[in-house]
Design a protein around this motif. Structure first.
Motif, PDB file in Angstrom:
ATOM      1  N   CYS A  55       0.837  -1.194   0.000  1.00 15.55           N
ATOM      2  CA  CYS A  55       0.000   0.000   0.000  1.00 15.55           C
ATOM      3  C   CYS A  55       0.876   1.250   0.000  1.00 15.55           C
ATOM      4  CB  CYS A  55      -0.921  -0.001   1.214  1.00 15.55           C
ATOM      5  SG  CYS A  55      -2.047  -1.409   1.253  1.00 15.55           S
ATOM      6  N   THR A  92      -0.238  -9.807   5.656  1.00 19.42           N
ATOM      7  CA  THR A  92      -1.647 -10.134   5.487  1.00 19.42           C
ATOM      8  C   THR A  92      -1.851 -11.588   5.880  1.00 19.42           C
ATOM      9  OG1 THR A  92      -1.719  -8.590   3.601  1.00 19.42           O
ATOM     10  CG2 THR A  92      -3.588 -10.063   3.884  1.00 19.42           C
ATOM     11  N   ASN A 119      -7.474  -8.712   5.233  1.00 14.00           N
ATOM     12  CA  ASN A 119      -7.792  -7.690   4.245  1.00 14.00           C
ATOM     13  C   ASN A 119      -9.072  -8.100   3.527  1.00 14.00           C
ATOM     14  OD1 ASN A 119      -5.782  -5.872   4.713  1.00 14.00           O
ATOM     15  ND2 ASN A 119      -4.487  -6.509   2.999  1.00 14.00           N
ATOM     16  N   GLN A 148      -9.952   0.460   6.293  1.00 17.70           N
ATOM     17  CA  GLN A 148      -9.234   1.728   6.085  1.00 17.70           C
ATOM     18  C   GLN A 148     -10.120   2.855   5.566  1.00 17.70           C
ATOM     19  OE1 GLN A 148      -7.038   1.082   7.791  1.00 17.70           O
ATOM     20  NE2 GLN A 148      -5.934  -0.758   7.268  1.00 17.70           N
ATOM     21  N   LEU A 198      -9.509   4.810  -1.115  1.00 14.90           N
ATOM     22  CA  LEU A 198      -8.857   3.498  -1.190  1.00 14.90           C
ATOM     23  C   LEU A 198      -7.827   3.463  -2.311  1.00 14.90           C
ATOM     24  CD1 LEU A 198     -11.962   1.194  -0.616  1.00 14.90           C
ATOM     25  CD2 LEU A 198     -10.042   1.516   0.950  1.00 14.90           C
ATOM     26  N   ARG A 222      -4.912   0.548  -1.778  1.00 13.74           N
ATOM     27  CA  ARG A 222      -5.544  -0.687  -1.327  1.00 13.74           C
ATOM     28  C   ARG A 222      -6.035  -1.491  -2.529  1.00 13.74           C
ATOM     29  NH1 ARG A 222      -4.389  -2.359   3.362  1.00 13.74           N
ATOM     30  NH2 ARG A 222      -6.469  -3.131   3.891  1.00 13.74           N
ATOM     31  N   GLU A 223      -6.083  -2.813  -2.378  1.00 16.45           N
ATOM     32  CA  GLU A 223      -6.467  -3.658  -3.500  1.00 16.45           C
ATOM     33  C   GLU A 223      -7.968  -3.921  -3.544  1.00 16.45           C
ATOM     34  OE1 GLU A 223      -4.729  -7.505  -3.332  1.00 16.45           O
ATOM     35  OE2 GLU A 223      -5.720  -8.071  -1.462  1.00 16.45           O
TER      36      GLU A 223
END
Length: 348
Positions: free
Chosen positions: A14, A61, A94, A119, A126, A131-132
């Protein structure tokens, strides 16, 4: 005691994160699992811990690990010490790796609490954070988690993002309150050296909110959460229900540890080897990846535990072999604090 195993791998980095994490083409999970198991067994043996009341799988993660790996670590803990039925076993997840079948596997492995890195619930934010997952995926992950871990699903939110307004933050928090369970953590964004986001801000491409606005965001959040029935029990943490020496297994972890199995009685700070491959080699050769050990003075637990700093009534449970009088009555730092008026010691 508490045990904090770490899964150091992520699918991507990130834009704000400088944690010790690794993005690799493929993970040798069998090797990582074997080393996590071996180090957990070694540290529990060296500490002679009788009961583990909390296990926290962090990352990286850890929701990218398989439930089989999580189960293997927990089986090791159960075999080396007592893991009470009401022990809190938490896994960070996540949204992108928190599908219902995977989460159900973690629950079957022994996880009973989930901490989800939401988040933000705004897609533009995002994307800024790198972030994914999307906001919709975050909502879906939290809803799935609440179905499997009712009353024991926590979410993380970030505030103070570049360009973020007070109104946008309040609106996002209101949306999160409609989604969250009984625990929420709010973290003010910290610009870490070496991250993509810090470079964008320092280069003038992104504006950070001024300090007064950041303070307003935090105070607004505290007021909103308390009004919603949350107790503000720690700087960043809020819970509707609020319910130790610390061992650490894996790369980059820091732990507080008493090596009773080696005849020691003093608490140590232990720092693990950073890089996962090196950590695994050390674990395979000597049972653990501890790179550095530092003996702590007896005042360390008080300085490092904010709950102790605010309420030393927990001391008897925390350190029954060492009285408050033995610590605070000793010459040195404690006496200086008493003379300066920072420390008051009475019969209680």
């Amino acid at each position: 005691s508490a045990l904090c195993p770490q899964w150091p791998y992520c699918r991507k980095r990130c834009s704000y994160c400088n944690f010790n994490k690794y993005v690799v083409p493929a993970v040798d999970e069998a090797a990582m699992r074997a080393c996590l198991v071996r180090e957990a067994r070694t540290l529990l043996r060296l500490s002679q811990v009788q009961s583990v009341t909390s296990v926290f799988f962090s990352g990286g993660t850890p929701s990218l690990a398989s439930p089989h790996t999580i189960a293997a670590v927990l089986e090791t803990v159960t075999g080396a010490a007592h893991l009470p039925a009401d022990a809190e076993v938490t896994l960070e997840a996540n949204p992108g790796s928190a599908g219902t079948p995977h989460l159900a596997g973690f629950r079957a492995a022994g996880v009973n609490r989930l901490s989800i890195g939401v988040q933000s619930l705004d897609d533009a934010e995002l994307q800024l954070l790198g972030r994914e997952h999307t906001a919709a995926e975050a909502r879906g992950a939290v809803e799935a988690a609440r179905g499997l871990f009712p009353g024991r699903t926590s979410i993380d939110l970030l505030f103070g993002l570049p360009g973020q307004s007070w109104g946008a933050w309040a609106q996002g928090l209101e949306a999160a309150l409609g989604l969250c369970d009984d625990h929420i953590s709010l973290y003010q964004l910290t610009l870490e050296r070496g991250t993509a986001l810090a470079a964008q801000v320092s280069g003038g491409a992104l504006p950070m909110p001024p300090q007064d606005l950041l303070a307003d965001m935090y105070q607004t959040a505290c007021a909103m959460l308390v009004a919603a029935g949350f107790r503000h029990y720690e700087v960043s943490n809020f819970a509707r229900k609020v319910g130790c020496p610390l061992c650490c297994a894996p790369p980059r972890a820091h732990g507080r540890f008493v090596p009773r199995g080696e005849g020691g009685r003093s608490r140590e700070a232990r720092v693990q080897t950073l890089e996962p491959d090196a950590w695994m080699r050390e674990g395979q050769s000597r049972g653990h990846g501890t790179r550095r050990r530092v003996v702590l003075n007896p005042l360390g637990p008080i300085a490092n535990d904010p709950l102790l700093a605010l309420g030393v009534q927990r001391w008897g449970r925390f350190s029954p072999h060492l009285s408050l009088e033995a610590i605070f009555g000793a010459p040195g730092e404690a006496k200086d604090l008493q003379r300066q008026g920072w420390l008051v010691l009475d019969g209680g």
